[in-house]
Design an enzyme around this catalytic site. Structure first.
Site, PDB file in Angstrom:
ATOM      1  N   TYR A   1      42.615  41.790  21.739  1.00 48.27           N
ATOM      2  CA  TYR A   1      43.907  41.578  22.376  1.00 48.27           C
ATOM      3  C   TYR A   1      44.574  42.897  22.789  1.00 48.27           C
ATOM      4  CZ  TYR A   1      43.572  36.885  20.308  1.00 48.27           C
ATOM      5  OH  TYR A   1      43.164  35.633  19.939  1.00 48.27           O
TER       6      TYR A   1
ATOM      7  N   LYS B   1      40.184  39.730  14.367  1.00 50.45           N
ATOM      8  CA  LYS B   1      38.873  39.261  14.831  1.00 50.45           C
ATOM      9  C   LYS B   1      38.004  40.429  15.285  1.00 50.45           C
ATOM     10  CE  LYS B   1      41.181  35.150  16.669  1.00 50.45           C
ATOM     11  NZ  LYS B   1      42.507  35.757  16.864  1.00 50.45           N
TER      12      LYS B   1
ATOM     13  N   HIS C   1      34.887  36.811  16.667  1.00 48.79           N
ATOM     14  CA  HIS C   1      35.685  36.242  17.758  1.00 48.79           C
ATOM     15  C   HIS C   1      34.884  35.280  18.633  1.00 48.79           C
ATOM     16  CE1 HIS C   1      39.425  37.315  20.406  1.00 48.79           C
ATOM     17  NE2 HIS C   1      39.176  36.021  20.382  1.00 48.79           N
TER      18      HIS C   1
ATOM     19  N   ASP D   1      48.137  35.661  13.914  1.00 41.37           N
ATOM     20  CA  ASP D   1      46.752  35.658  14.389  1.00 41.37           C
ATOM     21  C   ASP D   1      46.571  36.787  15.392  1.00 41.37           C
ATOM     22  OD1 ASP D   1      44.107  34.031  14.599  1.00 41.37           O
ATOM     23  OD2 ASP D   1      44.700  34.437  16.667  1.00 41.37           O
TER      24      ASP D   1
END
Length: 311
Positions: A61, A90, A123, A56
């Protein structure tokens, strides 16, 4: 973490999701972390060698390059084939505009070193604009497209135009049961993030305690398991896939193994009745007097009230 080479691989149970031929491993590796550079790369490489097949990721990030380095290594040496992996990324809040979605997806693909994603999620139901209405609107349209951090009302809004597989916060202190029940009634698969309550991010999340619940500890001790094992088993047993995060090889192996261990009914019920209920990642930083979300109740369409529920 090269010591994982040659070790017996574990396999997590899988669940069918859209499209019908695709199967999603029920335990995946979450890659969001505030740890030092290089740890995500090492963790992903070790996880894949141990048998993880579900990763994931997210543009937000800021570490998809590291994930891509790990994937390049394990794909090149034959540890895994691309078609054996389920890789999710995402869409960042700033990229909701129709002309940005494909470009943002391709940026993630480039960093990950992949030709396709198995799933692309919105997201947050947030775009970063100020004003009374969300602009651009929520509707976006890959192999499978889903959403993360959406309420039932927002899911209803986008379901007319998208195939949905939500990712939501879910753990015994925030079971998110109403949303999960709503999704299961419509054959929508749900992935639980922060299934361990994110103990390593207590400063970031709104955690009331930094130690496991006494009920959880008692159950874990009685079965000779770690609290994390119990939480992973609980998450899978209630019909969700889950994304425990770890950079330690022993924890990676234990989390994957726990998916095949079933809690006795009385222990499952005990964890399913803990209270009070509250979100740890509530998105309060997205609220603004100018809108489009002025309060948490507006962001979550009153579902934030579940934070005080013990049901």
């Amino acid at each position: 973490m090269a010591g994982a080479r040659g070790q017996k691989q574990l396999r997590a149970p899988t669940a069918p999701v859209f499209p019908a031929a695709a199967r999603l491993p029920l335990v995946g590796l979450g890659t969001w972390t505030q740890r030092r550079p290089g740890e995500v790369r090492d963790a992903v490489e070790a996880a894949v060698r141990l048998g993880y097949r579900h990763l994931d990721c997210a543009g937000d990030y800021a570490n998809e390059g590291e994930v891509g380095e790990a994937l390049a290594t394990v794909l090149a040496d034959g540890s895994v084939r691309r078609e054996e992996l389920w890789v999710t990324s995402k869409l960042q809040n700033k990229d909701h505009a129709a002309e940005r979605v494909e470009a943002a997806c391709r940026e993630s693909l480039d960093k990950l070193g992949l030709d396709y994603l198995d799933l692309y999620l919105v997201h947050w139901a947030v775009t970063g604009n100020s004003g009374p209405r969300l602009e651009p609107p929520l509707e976006v349209g890959g192999r499978a497209v889903g959403v993360s951090n959406f309420s039932i009302k927002k899911l209803e809004q986008v379901m007319q135009r998208a195939t949905i597989r939500p990712a939501v916060e879910a753990h015994p202190y925030f079971r998110n049961q109403a949303l999960i029940d709503w999704c299961h009634e419509r054959s929508i698969h749900v992935t639980a993030y922060s299934p361990l309550g994110s103990p390593h991010t207590s400063a970031f999340f709104k955690r009331r305690e930094d130690t496991p619940d006494a009920t959880l500890l008692e159950i874990a001790e009685r079965h000779g398991r770690s609290p994390a094992d119990v939480l992973v088993s609980w998450a899978v047993q209630r019909g969700t896939s889950c994304l425990p995060k770890s950079t330690k090889e022993a924890h990676l192996r234990s989390n994957l193994d726990a998916a095949s261990w079933r809690l006795p009914d009385q222990d499952f019920s005990a964890l399913s009745s803990l209270g009070p209920q509250y979100r740890m990642l509530d998105g309060a930083w997205f609220c603004s007097p100018e809108g489009p979300y002025r309060t948490l109740e507006e962001l979550w369409d009153t579902e934030y009230e579940e934070r005080t529920s013990t049901v």
